[in-house]
Enzyme design. Structure first.
Site, mmCIF file in Angstrom:
data_model
loop_
_atom_site.group_PDB
_atom_site.id
_atom_site.type_symbol
_atom_site.label_atom_id
_atom_site.label_comp_id
_atom_site.label_asym_id
_atom_site.label_seq_id
_atom_site.Cartn_x
_atom_site.Cartn_y
_atom_site.Cartn_z
ATOM 1 N N TYR A 75 0.866 -1.184 0.000
ATOM 2 C CA TYR A 75 0.000 0.000 0.000
ATOM 3 C C TYR A 75 0.903 1.236 0.000
ATOM 4 O O TYR A 75 0.830 2.097 0.858
ATOM 5 C CB TYR A 75 -0.959 -0.010 1.195
ATOM 6 C CG TYR A 75 -2.231 0.777 0.913
ATOM 7 C CD1 TYR A 75 -3.122 0.340 -0.062
ATOM 8 C CD2 TYR A 75 -2.512 1.952 1.577
ATOM 9 C CE1 TYR A 75 -4.266 1.063 -0.352
ATOM 10 C CE2 TYR A 75 -3.654 2.690 1.300
ATOM 11 C CZ TYR A 75 -4.528 2.231 0.331
ATOM 12 O OH TYR A 75 -5.659 2.948 0.049
ATOM 13 N N LEU A 76 1.761 1.264 -1.020
ATOM 14 C CA LEU A 76 2.895 2.188 -1.036
ATOM 15 C C LEU A 76 2.458 3.640 -1.188
ATOM 16 O O LEU A 76 1.539 3.950 -1.952
ATOM 17 C CB LEU A 76 3.843 1.812 -2.179
ATOM 18 C CG LEU A 76 4.379 0.372 -2.128
ATOM 19 C CD1 LEU A 76 5.335 0.132 -3.301
ATOM 20 C CD2 LEU A 76 5.063 0.052 -0.806
ATOM 21 N N HIS A 136 7.334 5.332 1.302
ATOM 22 C CA HIS A 136 7.964 4.096 0.796
ATOM 23 C C HIS A 136 8.759 4.382 -0.479
ATOM 24 O O HIS A 136 9.862 3.873 -0.677
ATOM 25 C CB HIS A 136 6.896 3.062 0.422
ATOM 26 C CG HIS A 136 6.023 2.598 1.538
ATOM 27 N ND1 HIS A 136 4.683 2.903 1.598
ATOM 28 C CD2 HIS A 136 6.278 1.823 2.610
ATOM 29 C CE1 HIS A 136 4.157 2.338 2.666
ATOM 30 N NE2 HIS A 136 5.092 1.680 3.305
ATOM 31 N N GLN A 186 3.913 -9.880 13.226
ATOM 32 C CA GLN A 186 4.083 -8.623 13.949
ATOM 33 C C GLN A 186 2.766 -7.964 14.337
ATOM 34 O O GLN A 186 2.756 -6.852 14.849
ATOM 35 C CB GLN A 186 4.965 -7.648 13.159
ATOM 36 C CG GLN A 186 4.346 -7.102 11.890
ATOM 37 C CD GLN A 186 5.395 -6.434 11.015
ATOM 38 O OE1 GLN A 186 6.297 -7.081 10.484
ATOM 39 N NE2 GLN A 186 5.294 -5.123 10.863
ATOM 40 N N LYS A 219 10.801 7.275 10.108
ATOM 41 C CA LYS A 219 9.431 7.367 10.634
ATOM 42 C C LYS A 219 9.207 6.324 11.736
ATOM 43 O O LYS A 219 8.549 6.573 12.732
ATOM 44 C CB LYS A 219 8.462 7.157 9.461
ATOM 45 C CG LYS A 219 7.146 6.514 9.776
ATOM 46 C CD LYS A 219 6.139 7.543 10.145
ATOM 47 C CE LYS A 219 4.723 7.048 10.346
ATOM 48 N NZ LYS A 219 4.501 5.670 10.585
ATOM 49 N N SER A 228 0.566 4.114 5.751
ATOM 50 C CA SER A 228 -0.514 3.331 5.137
ATOM 51 C C SER A 228 -1.757 3.373 6.026
ATOM 52 O O SER A 228 -2.881 3.243 5.549
ATOM 53 C CB SER A 228 -0.078 1.879 4.951
ATOM 54 O OG SER A 228 1.134 1.824 4.224
HETATM 55 P P1 AMP Z 1 5.643 -0.377 6.255
HETATM 56 O O1 AMP Z 1 5.100 -0.754 4.926
HETATM 57 O O2 AMP Z 1 4.745 0.476 7.072
HETATM 58 O O3 AMP Z 1 6.184 -1.581 7.011
HETATM 59 O O4 AMP Z 1 6.917 0.533 5.959
HETATM 60 C C1 AMP Z 1 7.968 0.080 5.149
HETATM 61 C C2 AMP Z 1 9.128 1.032 5.269
HETATM 62 O O5 AMP Z 1 8.721 2.332 4.855
HETATM 63 C C3 AMP Z 1 9.627 1.162 6.721
HETATM 64 O O6 AMP Z 1 11.051 1.210 6.708
HETATM 65 C C4 AMP Z 1 9.029 2.472 7.142
HETATM 66 O O7 AMP Z 1 9.755 3.119 8.171
HETATM 67 C C5 AMP Z 1 9.082 3.261 5.860
HETATM 68 N N1 AMP Z 1 8.141 4.380 5.911
HETATM 69 C C6 AMP Z 1 6.835 4.338 6.259
HETATM 70 N N2 AMP Z 1 6.297 5.575 6.252
HETATM 71 C C7 AMP Z 1 7.302 6.423 5.895
HETATM 72 C C8 AMP Z 1 7.377 7.848 5.713
HETATM 73 N N3 AMP Z 1 6.320 8.635 5.896
HETATM 74 N N4 AMP Z 1 8.569 8.366 5.343
HETATM 75 C C9 AMP Z 1 9.660 7.577 5.149
HETATM 76 N N5 AMP Z 1 9.637 6.226 5.303
HETATM 77 C C10 AMP Z 1 8.482 5.658 5.665
#
Ligand code: AMP
Length: 281
Positions: free
Chosen positions: A32-33, A37, A61, A149, A186
């Site tokens: 859900y990029l 991301h 998790q 983040k 997301s």
């Molecule tokens: P997730 O899909 O939530 O597990 O996030 C995957 C990666 O994207 C993780 O390393 C998060 O820290 C990074 N991420 C999520 N939101 C942000 C954001 N707003 N800015 C930068 N990196 C992000």
């Protein structure tokens, strides 16, 4: 871009890439990029001849009652966005591929996993560390791009990589925000329009904490109370924590000094949001 669903196919491709002298950048995600991301994927594409993005909503998790089943997914859009950025491989394993039998090996990093998020989500970081260890084992030698983040997550993964001598260089990338300061996530889709209006209060709380420190405050309790007061101005926010800690240990050990991290977590209805920022004293 090639989409790969099996561990053996990904290993084969990445071994061949490294064998041909092409280094690998890796961006682990749950899909859900959004632009946050994509900033990690862009950094990897810029730094490395080969980039692999993984999309895996990791059941380990999520605790009972959390949003595993409702976690937002959109593989068609994710895939198009990665291809447009120049990502080489999209790794999208099924739960059965990752966990063909119940996984009994668990990676724990208690020192940094216990405070803050660990207090309300006690098993969360063991699930994260275990899946990230597994993904690093599948991907092999690489640079891994993580978002600041999720600061505590970066601390957990860096410590795991160091303790277990994994052949991975962790690169922490800055948080990407909406124009009004809300950190992209997301989970922002869970916010109602009223909650969305109030959610930037987390950024405002961090700014208030940073201002207090810039004004000479080194008592973590005072900085934390300053941040909490700002979050509590939002009627729809339910504060979980507002913390001012040392950036590496995630605890305060007397007056704040050196690299300091401010972290906040609050619920807005169905959405649980976190944010953080740092400064040096
Ligand atoms: P997730 O899909 O939530 O597990 O996030 C995957 C990666 O994207 C993780 O390393 C998060 O820290 C990074 N991420 C999520 N939101 C942000 C954001 N707003 N800015 C930068 N990196 C992000």
């Amino acid at each position: 871009m090639e989409t790969i669903t099996t561990i053996s196919d990904l290993r084969e491709r990445l071994d061949a890439e490294r064998g041909a002298g092409r280094g690998v950048g890796f961006v682990p995600t749950m899909g859900y990029l959004h632009a946050g991301h994509l900033s990690l994927a862009s950094a990897s594409v810029a730094d490395n001849p080969v980039t692999v993005v993984s999309i895996f909503v990791n059941p380990l998790q999520f605790a009972e009652g959390e949003d595993l089943d409702s976690y937002p997914r959109d593989l068609v859009s994710d895939s198009a966005q990665c291809a447009a950025l120049g990502v080489d491989y999209l790794f999208v394993p099924s739960v059965e591929e990752m966990y063909p039998s119940p996984i009994v090996t668990v990676v724990e990093v208690p020192s940094v996993a216990t405070p803050l998020e660990g207090l309300t989500r006690p098993h969360h970081f063991a699930g994260v560390a275990t899946v990230v260890a597994k993904l690093f084992s599948i991907v092999g030698k690489c640079r891994a791009y993580l978002g600041a983040k999720d600061w505590q997550q970066v601390c957990v993964v860096e410590r795991m990589v160091s303790d277990l001598s994994m052949p991975v260089e962790v690169v922490a990338c800055p948080t990407v925000r909406e124009p009004d300061g809300l950190a992209m996530s997301s989970r922002n889709v869970y916010l109602t329009s009223e909650e969305r209006v109030q959610a930037p209060v987390l950024r405002a709380a961090l700014d208030a904490g940073l201002d207090a420190i810039a004004g000479g405050e080194t008592d973590s309790a005072v900085v934390e109370a300053t941040m909490a007061a700002v979050v509590n101005t939002a009627g729809l926010a339910s504060l979980e924590y507002a913390a001012a800690v040392q950036a590496d240990s995630l605890v305060s050990d007397g007056p704040l000094h050196g690299e300091v991290r401010l972290l906040v977590a609050a619920r807005f209805g169905k959405a649980r949001l976190i944010d953080n920022d740092g400064t040096e004293i």
